[in-house]
Design a protein around this motif. Structure first.
Motif, PDB file in Angstrom:
ATOM      1  N   GLU A 130       0.825  -1.209   0.000  1.00 24.12           N
ATOM      2  CA  GLU A 130       0.000   0.000   0.000  1.00 24.12           C
ATOM      3  C   GLU A 130       0.861   1.262   0.000  1.00 24.12           C
ATOM      4  O   GLU A 130       0.548   2.246  -0.673  1.00 24.12           O
ATOM      5  CB  GLU A 130      -0.940  -0.003   1.210  1.00 24.12           C
ATOM      6  CG  GLU A 130      -1.857   1.196   1.275  1.00 24.12           C
ATOM      7  CD  GLU A 130      -2.775   1.325   0.074  1.00 24.12           C
ATOM      8  OE1 GLU A 130      -3.045   2.483  -0.334  1.00 24.12           O
ATOM      9  OE2 GLU A 130      -3.216   0.298  -0.483  1.00 24.12           O
ATOM     10  N   ARG A 172       1.998   1.859  -3.543  1.00 30.81           N
ATOM     11  CA  ARG A 172       0.881   2.313  -4.390  1.00 30.81           C
ATOM     12  C   ARG A 172       0.556   3.780  -4.094  1.00 30.81           C
ATOM     13  O   ARG A 172       0.303   4.568  -5.011  1.00 30.81           O
ATOM     14  CB  ARG A 172      -0.344   1.422  -4.179  1.00 30.81           C
ATOM     15  CG  ARG A 172      -0.178   0.037  -4.777  1.00 30.81           C
ATOM     16  CD  ARG A 172      -1.506  -0.704  -4.885  1.00 30.81           C
ATOM     17  NE  ARG A 172      -2.145  -0.928  -3.600  1.00 30.81           N
ATOM     18  CZ  ARG A 172      -1.956  -1.994  -2.842  1.00 30.81           C
ATOM     19  NH1 ARG A 172      -1.128  -2.944  -3.246  1.00 30.81           N
ATOM     20  NH2 ARG A 172      -2.598  -2.132  -1.699  1.00 30.81           N
ATOM     21  N   ARG A 173       0.598   4.138  -2.825  1.00 27.58           N
ATOM     22  CA  ARG A 173       0.336   5.536  -2.435  1.00 27.58           C
ATOM     23  C   ARG A 173       1.417   6.456  -3.010  1.00 27.58           C
ATOM     24  O   ARG A 173       1.113   7.493  -3.593  1.00 27.58           O
ATOM     25  CB  ARG A 173       0.283   5.650  -0.913  1.00 27.58           C
ATOM     26  CG  ARG A 173      -0.007   7.062  -0.411  1.00 27.58           C
ATOM     27  CD  ARG A 173       0.120   7.185   1.105  1.00 27.58           C
ATOM     28  NE  ARG A 173       1.503   6.927   1.513  1.00 27.58           N
ATOM     29  CZ  ARG A 173       1.879   5.944   2.319  1.00 27.58           C
ATOM     30  NH1 ARG A 173       1.008   5.109   2.822  1.00 27.58           N
ATOM     31  NH2 ARG A 173       3.149   5.782   2.634  1.00 27.58           N
TER      32      ARG A 173
END
Length: 113
Positions: free
Chosen positions: A10, A13-14
């Motif tokens: 995550e 992806r951020r």
């Protein structure tokens, strides 16, 4: 057939989303944002195939990362930080950061991984 599976955490992806949004929206250059995504895809394709392993942060000249088990590779003006799990044949991507941001945040955020 690829040698490794690539998994984006995550945090990665951020980071990628923020970079792409900044380029496309703030800089008003959606073509450059799309090109950056293409460059990330190409670099991860090379990693997936096992054609290159990146460089270990443990070898960083500052010595600050001697205990950090991450590798990195350059994607244009950014760094992609990842770890290769040879047993599972998985490459986990942890961060994507502009080269001017420095590495301190990577060290801090990676302590929990």
């Amino acid at each position: 057939m690829p040698k490794y599976k690539v998994v984006y955490l995550e945090s990665a992806r951020r980071d990628i989303g923020e970079a792409v949004f900044y380029i496309a929206d703030t800089l008003r250059n959606p073509a450059a944002a799309e090109s950056l995504l293409d460059s990330i895809d190409e670099k991860t394709r090379i990693l997936r195939e096992g054609l290159w392993k990146g460089q270990s942060l443990k070898n960083h000249s500052s010595g600050l990362f001697a205990d950090v088990d991450l590798s990195w590779c350059r994607v244009r003006n950014y760094y992609l930080f990842f770890r290769i799990d040879e047993r599972e044949k998985v490459i986990r991507v942890y961060h994507f950061s502009h080269k001017l941001r420095g590495l301190a945040h990577v060290l801090k955020e990676t302590e929990s991984f």
